[in-house]
Design an enzyme around this catalytic site. Structure first.
Site, PDB file in Angstrom:
ATOM      1  N   GLU A   1      -3.633   9.880  -1.270  1.00 52.21           N
ATOM      2  CA  GLU A   1      -2.339   9.976  -0.845  1.00 52.21           C
ATOM      3  C   GLU A   1      -2.056  11.810  -1.029  1.00 52.21           C
ATOM      4  O   GLU A   1      -2.630  12.579  -1.882  1.00 52.21           O
ATOM      5  CB  GLU A   1      -1.320   9.771  -1.854  1.00 52.21           C
ATOM      6  CG  GLU A   1      -1.249  10.115  -3.068  1.00 52.21           C
ATOM      7  CD  GLU A   1       0.000  10.018  -3.881  1.00 52.21           C
ATOM      8  OE1 GLU A   1       1.088  10.989  -3.991  1.00 52.21           O
ATOM      9  OE2 GLU A   1       0.132   8.873  -4.598  1.00 52.21           O
TER      10      GLU A   1
ATOM     11  N   LYS B   1       4.712   1.766  -9.036  1.00 50.77           N
ATOM     12  CA  LYS B   1       4.139   2.857  -9.630  1.00 50.77           C
ATOM     13  C   LYS B   1       4.941   3.030 -10.973  1.00 50.77           C
ATOM     14  O   LYS B   1       6.178   3.727 -10.810  1.00 50.77           O
ATOM     15  CB  LYS B   1       4.479   3.927  -8.298  1.00 50.77           C
ATOM     16  CG  LYS B   1       3.919   5.502  -9.197  1.00 50.77           C
ATOM     17  CD  LYS B   1       4.344   6.577  -8.108  1.00 50.77           C
ATOM     18  CE  LYS B   1       4.295   7.993  -8.874  1.00 50.77           C
ATOM     19  NZ  LYS B   1       4.495   8.911  -7.891  1.00 50.77           N
TER      20      LYS B   1
ATOM     21  N   GLY C   1      -0.232  11.349 -16.419  1.00 52.46           N
ATOM     22  CA  GLY C   1      -0.886  11.328 -18.005  1.00 52.46           C
ATOM     23  C   GLY C   1      -1.920  10.285 -18.383  1.00 52.46           C
ATOM     24  O   GLY C   1      -2.279  10.198 -19.330  1.00 52.46           O
TER      25      GLY C   1
ATOM     26  N   THR D   1       5.197  11.426  -2.889  1.00 52.09           N
ATOM     27  CA  THR D   1       6.675  12.023  -3.014  1.00 52.09           C
ATOM     28  C   THR D   1       7.291  11.747  -1.743  1.00 52.09           C
ATOM     29  O   THR D   1       7.831  12.941  -1.283  1.00 52.09           O
ATOM     30  CB  THR D   1       6.177  13.771  -3.477  1.00 52.09           C
ATOM     31  OG1 THR D   1       5.299  13.735  -4.395  1.00 52.09           O
ATOM     32  CG2 THR D   1       7.534  14.164  -3.764  1.00 52.09           C
TER      33      THR D   1
END
Length: 205
Positions: A33, A122, A152, A62
Site C-alpha cells: 500500500e 485493521k 508498532g 490512509t
C-alpha cells in the site's frame, strides 16, 4: 506462499517505487500500500499496478473518502486501507470490487465494518489495543475474520499477536522509511518474512 503482510510505503517517491516493490515481492511480500499522504501517491500506485498488478495486491492506505477510493481504482489499485471505520469508504470499495481493510479499535467499529462489507479489519494503532485487547475482541468476531495488527508491530512481537488471533500484519517504518534503498528494503523484508514464517509454522498456521 501468499503471506498476510502488507508493506506500507509511506513517503515513497514515484521514481523509487517500482524498484522497492520488486524488492518486496522478491523477498516474499506481495501486498503493498502507498498511503495517500505520500508524495504523488496515485502515480506510485499506478506504477506499481502497471508493473506488478498481475502478481501482487497493490493499493492505497490512509483512504478517507469515497472519492479517494475511485481515484485509487482509476490508478489500478485493488486494495483500500483506512485508519478509521467509514461505511461510505467500505461500500465504495466493494462497489469497485476492491479489497477493504478499515481501521478499527473497538467491537462496535469491528461489527460496523463487517456489516458494511469489509474483507478484513485493521487493528490500529495496535500498540494501544495490545494482544490482550485483540484476543478479547477476537472471541466475539465471526469465525474466519481476517485481523491485521498495524502500528508498532514487528518480528519480535509477531508471536504474541499470532497467539492472540492476528492473521496478518501491516508494517510501515519497520520495512520502509523515506530514503531507504531497494536493497535496504529487501534486507528488512527478508527479516520480516523469516520471522513471520517461523511464528506461523510454530502456531500451526
Amino acid at each position: 506462499m501468499s503471506r498476510e503482510i502488507i508493506a506500507i510505503l509511506r513517503g515513497v517517491q514515484p521514481s523509487d517505487v517500482v524498484a522497492i516493490g520488486q524488492a518486496l515481492i522478491d523477498a516474499g511480500i506481495d501486498r503493498i500500500e502507498v498511503p495517500l499522504n505520500s508524495p504523488d501517491p496515485l502515480a506510485s500506485i499506478a506504477a506499481l499496478a502497471d508493473a506488478f498488478g498481475d502478481t501482487a495486491l497493490i493499493g492505497a492506505g490512509t483512504v478517507l473518502t469515497a472519492q479517494s477510493v475511485a481515484d485509487v481504482h482509476a490508478a489500478g489499485g485493488r486494495l483500500i486501507v483506512s485508519p478509521d471505520c467509514n461505511p461510505s469508504v467500505i461500500e465504495a470499495t466493494r462497489a469497485h470490487d476492491m479489497q477493504s481493510f478499515p481501521g478499527v479499535a473497538t467491537p462496535s467499529e469491528c461489527f460496523t465494518a463487517l456489516r458494511h462489507g469489509a474483507h478484513g479489519l485493521k487493528f490500529f494503532p495496535a500498540f494501544l489495543i495490545g494482544p490482550k485487547g485483540l484476543s478479547a475482541i477476537r472471541a466475539v468476531l465471526p469465525e474466519g475474520t481476517r485481523t491485521y495488527a498495524v502500528g508498532g508491530v514487528g518480528p519480535d512481537t509477531f508471536a504474541q499477536w499470532i497467539a492472540a488471533g492476528a492473521t496478518g500484519f501491516g508494517i510501515g517504518t519497520g520495512i520502509y522509511t523515506p530514503g531507504l534503498t531497494a536493497a535496504e528494503v529487501a534486507d528488512r523484508a527478508r527479516t520480516l518474512v523469516e520471522a513471520y514464517d517461523a511464528k506461523m509454522e510454530a502456531n500451526g498456521k
